[in-house]
Design an enzyme around this catalytic site. Sequence first.
Site, PDB file in Angstrom:
ATOM      1  N   LYS A 130       5.030   1.910  -3.168  1.00 54.14           N
ATOM      2  CA  LYS A 130       5.051   3.321  -3.579  1.00 54.14           C
ATOM      3  C   LYS A 130       5.267   3.405  -5.071  1.00 54.14           C
ATOM      4  O   LYS A 130       5.911   2.545  -5.663  1.00 54.14           O
ATOM      5  CB  LYS A 130       6.202   4.058  -2.883  1.00 54.14           C
ATOM      6  CG  LYS A 130       6.049   5.564  -2.894  1.00 54.14           C
ATOM      7  CD  LYS A 130       4.978   5.985  -1.905  1.00 54.14           C
ATOM      8  CE  LYS A 130       5.053   7.437  -1.534  1.00 54.14           C
ATOM      9  NZ  LYS A 130       4.460   7.647  -0.206  1.00 54.14           N
TER      10      LYS A 130
ATOM     11  N   SER B 198      -6.754   5.737   4.483  1.00 53.27           N
ATOM     12  CA  SER B 198      -6.812   4.944   3.248  1.00 53.27           C
ATOM     13  C   SER B 198      -7.246   3.514   3.554  1.00 53.27           C
ATOM     14  O   SER B 198      -8.036   2.910   2.832  1.00 53.27           O
ATOM     15  CB  SER B 198      -5.443   4.892   2.566  1.00 53.27           C
ATOM     16  OG  SER B 198      -5.273   5.986   1.704  1.00 53.27           O
TER      17      SER B 198
ATOM     18  N   ASN C 258      -1.289  19.478   0.487  1.00 53.21           N
ATOM     19  CA  ASN C 258      -2.394  18.804   1.173  1.00 53.21           C
ATOM     20  C   ASN C 258      -2.170  18.752   2.676  1.00 53.21           C
ATOM     21  O   ASN C 258      -3.036  19.132   3.465  1.00 53.21           O
ATOM     22  CB  ASN C 258      -2.587  17.392   0.588  1.00 53.21           C
ATOM     23  CG  ASN C 258      -3.621  16.601   1.377  1.00 53.21           C
ATOM     24  OD1 ASN C 258      -3.292  15.948   2.362  1.00 53.21           O
ATOM     25  ND2 ASN C 258      -4.874  16.686   0.991  1.00 53.21           N
TER      26      ASN C 258
ATOM     27  N   LYS D 156       5.364   2.585   8.290  1.00 54.64           N
ATOM     28  CA  LYS D 156       4.143   3.307   8.695  1.00 54.64           C
ATOM     29  C   LYS D 156       3.014   2.332   8.993  1.00 54.64           C
ATOM     30  O   LYS D 156       2.342   2.435  10.014  1.00 54.64           O
ATOM     31  CB  LYS D 156       3.646   4.203   7.543  1.00 54.64           C
ATOM     32  CG  LYS D 156       4.349   5.509   7.411  1.00 54.64           C
ATOM     33  CD  LYS D 156       3.620   6.403   6.388  1.00 54.64           C
ATOM     34  CE  LYS D 156       4.611   7.350   5.765  1.00 54.64           C
ATOM     35  NZ  LYS D 156       4.021   8.349   4.890  1.00 54.64           N
TER      36      LYS D 156
ATOM     37  N   LYS E 114       0.842  -1.198   0.000  1.00 61.57           N
ATOM     38  CA  LYS E 114       0.000   0.000   0.000  1.00 61.57           C
ATOM     39  C   LYS E 114       0.865   1.231   0.000  1.00 61.57           C
ATOM     40  O   LYS E 114       1.852   1.296   0.748  1.00 61.57           O
ATOM     41  CB  LYS E 114      -0.855  -0.021   1.285  1.00 61.57           C
ATOM     42  CG  LYS E 114      -1.772   1.158   1.460  1.00 61.57           C
ATOM     43  CD  LYS E 114      -3.142   0.895   0.884  1.00 61.57           C
ATOM     44  CE  LYS E 114      -3.996   2.135   0.756  1.00 61.57           C
ATOM     45  NZ  LYS E 114      -3.652   2.970  -0.411  1.00 61.57           N
TER      46      LYS E 114
ATOM     47  N   THR F 212      -3.979  13.188   6.654  1.00 62.54           N
ATOM     48  CA  THR F 212      -2.558  13.344   6.982  1.00 62.54           C
ATOM     49  C   THR F 212      -2.402  14.470   7.995  1.00 62.54           C
ATOM     50  O   THR F 212      -1.716  14.324   9.020  1.00 62.54           O
ATOM     51  CB  THR F 212      -1.721  13.623   5.717  1.00 62.54           C
ATOM     52  OG1 THR F 212      -2.034  12.615   4.752  1.00 62.54           O
ATOM     53  CG2 THR F 212      -0.232  13.583   6.004  1.00 62.54           C
TER      54      THR F 212
HETATM   55  N1  GLU Z   1       1.093   8.900   0.143  1.00 63.43           N
HETATM   56  C1  GLU Z   1       0.673   8.826   1.506  1.00 63.43           C
HETATM   57  C2  GLU Z   1       1.836   8.398   2.396  1.00 63.43           C
HETATM   58  O1  GLU Z   1       2.965   8.621   2.077  1.00 63.43           O
HETATM   59  C3  GLU Z   1      -0.570   7.970   1.673  1.00 63.43           C
HETATM   60  C4  GLU Z   1      -0.460   6.546   1.252  1.00 63.43           C
HETATM   61  C5  GLU Z   1      -1.778   5.815   1.247  1.00 63.43           C
HETATM   62  O2  GLU Z   1      -2.783   6.427   1.600  1.00 63.43           O
HETATM   63  O3  GLU Z   1      -1.789   4.639   0.887  1.00 63.43           O
HETATM   64  O4  GLU Z   1       1.647   7.910   3.476  1.00 63.43           O
END
Ligand code: GLU
Length: 413
Positions: A105, A347, A220, A93, A69, A189
């Site tokens: 990613k 998410s 954002n 994370k 994810k 976030t």
């Molecule tokens: N791009 C965001 C991050 O770096 C969200 C990733 C997501 O929602 O899967 O955490």
Amino acid sequence: MENLNLFTSTQDVIQDALSKLGYSNEMYDLLKEPLRILTVRMPVRMDDGTIKVFTGYRSQHNDAVGPTKGGVRFHPEVNEDEVKALSMWMTIKCGIVGLPYGGGKGGIICDPRTMSMGEIERLSRAYVRAISQIVGPTKDIPAPDVYTNSQIMAWMMDEYSRLRENDSPGFITGKPIVLGGSEGRDKATAQGVTICIEEAAKKKGFQLKGARVVIQGFGNAGSFLAKFLHDEGAKVIGISDAYGALHDPNGLDIDYLLDRRDSFGTVTTLFENTISNKELLELDCDILVPAAISNQITSDNAANIKAAIVVEAANGPTTVEATKILTERGILLVPDVLASAGGVTVSYFEWVQNNQGYYWSEDEVNEKLRLKLVEAFNNVYSISETRRVNMRLAAYMVGLRNAAEASKFRGWV
Ligand code: GLU
């Protein structure tokens, strides 16, 4: 020389964390690189009729816990090492918050600020076609990141649904609400960062009300965060975008700035009395939030940071070397893998809602998010205290455990 390479410096911290947890070298060997990375080249017709070939990546760090994810960024400086590091941070994370995912990613080398909506749509659809074999609601689930938003997620979902000939809302998160997005995802976030700031302030024994805050970046994360902190009574005395920074020791008019910012977070170009991003980071303040890009606090400026708390809303804004300097100076650094985990947490809620076809209210989402992040913060904080390590290393120790244990149970190591 200080290591500014996000990938190799992340490897160093992973090695440190795994050895502190007592894992073998084989475990490090497994987790030091993504399991797979796909590089794709995408021809896209531009508005003037010419064809431009774009390069993009999708990296999947570890899928022992569950599907991978993580977001997709559109940026001219995207490169393979960065995408690899970012996917590793996503594993951490997800581990910190206890989500049933591994890290992934994606990124495309492009500058959406110079592209039309039509060009961005064609590029987004081309990317989904190019990576479609390795992604999916139970394999790897993309989301927004730097310079991507819910409209881009909508095009990507639509393209995936066409390829699969059925509707697949769980293929991607960060969608518009009418397409199966979650309430609260756009602000998630910033909500997560706010929760971490509240917890960090408690540890440092000061009130958010009246605290002086500096935020680097007005995208954002940065813009919603400025609003939340302003509404909680904090004084936002500095903000910035890619072109410069604004400073007012009496507090900036956040509502006015939010009203004037464009969709890429640009607002300082409307003002004459700007300062540089470098000056912004060194302002006298209580809380500093780097919410822009990587490698902003380095061994060059770490000694000049005046904040009592640094909370990383961006990915990788502080180098490993600078982390050590800040910690030695008694500054509480809340690392990116913890502070910016609110986005992926909501998410996950979005994906759960898609899977069950039943949607929650914004209050319900926010309540669940708060529970997870308060617990995550205190978990990392107590490991950093009991093991006498800085918050970044503590966060890696907490965050890598699930991926390591799942890999062990599966018999991979
Ligand atoms: N791009 C965001 C991050 O770096 C969200 C990733 C997501 O929602 O899967 O955490």
